[in-house]
Enzyme design. Sequence first.
Site, PDB file in Angstrom:
ATOM      1  N   GLU A   1     -25.305   7.248  27.475  1.00 18.93           N
ATOM      2  CA  GLU A   1     -25.475   8.538  28.117  1.00 18.93           C
ATOM      3  C   GLU A   1     -26.546   9.513  27.565  1.00 18.93           C
ATOM      4  O   GLU A   1     -26.884  10.293  28.310  1.00 18.93           O
ATOM      5  CB  GLU A   1     -24.120   9.323  27.660  1.00 18.93           C
ATOM      6  CG  GLU A   1     -22.861   8.802  28.293  1.00 18.93           C
ATOM      7  CD  GLU A   1     -22.642   9.435  29.622  1.00 18.93           C
ATOM      8  OE1 GLU A   1     -23.447  10.187  30.210  1.00 18.93           O
ATOM      9  OE2 GLU A   1     -21.635   9.023  30.138  1.00 18.93           O
TER      10      GLU A   1
ATOM     11  N   SER B   1      34.502   7.683   1.300  1.00 21.63           N
ATOM     12  CA  SER B   1      34.809   7.409  -0.063  1.00 21.63           C
ATOM     13  C   SER B   1      33.401   7.540  -0.719  1.00 21.63           C
ATOM     14  O   SER B   1      33.656   7.172  -1.889  1.00 21.63           O
ATOM     15  CB  SER B   1      35.492   6.055  -0.142  1.00 21.63           C
ATOM     16  OG  SER B   1      36.641   5.951   0.454  1.00 21.63           O
TER      17      SER B   1
END
Length: 706
Positions: free
Chosen positions: A90, A350
């Site tokens: 690029e 419990s």
Amino acid sequence: MSRARPFLKIAAAGAAAIILAGLSAVAAFEIAIARLDPPPLQVADQLSVTVLDREDRLLRAFTTEDHRWRLPITHTQVDQRYLKLLFAFEDRRFWTHGGVDMYAAGRAALQLVHNQRIVSGASTLTMQVARLLDRRHERTAAGKFSQILRAVQLERQLSKGQILDIYLRLAPFGGNIEGVRAASLAYFGREPNRLSLSQAALLVALPQSPETRRPDRNWKAARIARNRVLQRGVAAGVISRAEAEYAMADVVPHLRRSFPMLAPHLAEAELVAHPDRTVHHLTIDRNVQAALQTLATQHAGALGPKLSTAVIAVDHTTGEILAQVGSAGYFDGERFGAVDMTRAIRSPGSTLKPLVYGLGFEAGLAHPETLIEDRPTRFGSYRPENFDDSYHGTVTIREALGHSLNVPAVAMLDAVGPDRLVGRLKRFGLTPVLPDDAHPSLAIALGGLGLTLEDLAGLYTGLANGGRYVALTHLRGDAQQRHLTGAVADDGKRRLMSPVAAWYVGDILKDAPPPANTRGGRIAYKTGTSYGYRDALAIGYDGRYVIAVWVGRPDATSTPGLTGRTAAAPILFDAFSRLEEQRVPLAPAPAGVLRVSGAELPPPLKRFGREATEASSGGFLQQPVVIAFPPDRSELEVGAGQQPAEPLLLKAEGGQLPLTWLVDGRPLDSSPHRREVLWQPNGPGFAKVSVIDAEGRVDRVTVRLQ
């Protein structure tokens, strides 16, 4: 044809002259821009909110308001091979030009004249960033002029690294995917910091034509574009031909992947709690979270339809939450997967029994080897029963807690006091929910209140730390601040129980047998099952970690046969095996621990209470109620001179609760679950104290106050 060649040479020479003039004009244009000092560009852009784990790994991301995946990323966080290919393809002179590459512009013009078509472009990465920020892509002369103007502005306003970062965040990759990080996750399922050469080349190629090259829609076009990038990389000398050929043989992905969805409930809660943040840093460990989410889904599927699971894993040495699984599957509608069951208020079953016995140990009421009765017993109008409807007679407290017997636990809470238990929970920073805001009753020993799984994980974190308070946190900043300030240190005011009591509890829980077909490794753990088989729980710890597991239906529908031992405990042990290969040993015994047999205990600790219960066909016989203090005909000092009389603690033994206390025929306010009451005398003199149990049996004493 021979006549045309001189003409082309003349045209090329003319074009070159025009180009040189154009290049001079560009240079002059840049000087003019610098002198004009135009207003700065607005480079801020909305990013996706991201939630990161303890090592900055992505847990979850959210789309922006315009429904795009646009994740934060910098050039230091991407694979360097990707950057080399990007510059080669690029913008070779990105680090040296001022926004406009005059050499590339000249080359493009010459190629246009020579080939009578566009061979290469002259758009720099800076110009592409300008176009991305303006959200326009005009191919007209005016559009190019605007890009050049913006590019020069960008170069004057930002550093090269900042410009590159904007490109990496905004470059289009097809659909609603923007930025190299979002694209890497969508197409490869990985972060862009480590890419294969094939992956890096594909990410370079896609932004040029993101829709026509989308791998999930046109993988052939994507492959051609990728190979072109690789060929350009060879020509530029950034990769070898052998590397390029190997990368070209790699398969291009055909599908788009889903973004990470780890700790989804916690991530959403963070988004709601801190809407101003774009990046959230959590203490969650990505690998642990992923492993436990998979575990929860697998076990829920095996347990049956509509059942969900929730798991919390905590480093109890710091209080940092390493994993928080809110359901068996976030998108599983049949299991109400969107509901976070780690923060839902449910019955703890419990799992509070260890706290009940721990408070009894702390108060000196018992020792693990103390004998206690497991027989049919009434506590006023309350008559608890064991889970299996059987009774074991005289057992040690170690056996009572190890087998999770209900009657001994209620008897211990009767001695400790439900108010004291609830008060200790509140002092520890929890908010227990009582049914209809009722007064604490003995039923809370068996789960008769509401807590969250996160609350229970915090309680067991305290147990694992010798009763010491350690606040749970999922925010990394909070955890780091606590380490710096020493906030994890002991806090006596918020202590759960004494170190000796906590060790006694852990010493009992570590001997609980593991569920069948589970992998080894000793942990101290407790299971729980709520009334009506609505909730199954298992919570355990070793020397470093606490894991809490819940199984049930989020809509609180009963599931017959669902128990903590059969449904939740296997998940607990499996979770520990995935968290660590070797168990961390439990903490050694602190000073003050009494390691003796029941026969060697001091007389007050050999047997719990003084009730002598025995089975009979109609139930049981109980010792008559007796006033233990004050003794009959005793003389008590209650105050001197003009000072007010000090309150006296009246105590009774035996009898059936509730007890009614009277002084000179006037009743005293007393708890229906206790055998003690405070009495405030009016002053010196004689007083007649009476107590009546639920069966109408009475005991009386007369005392002289002076």
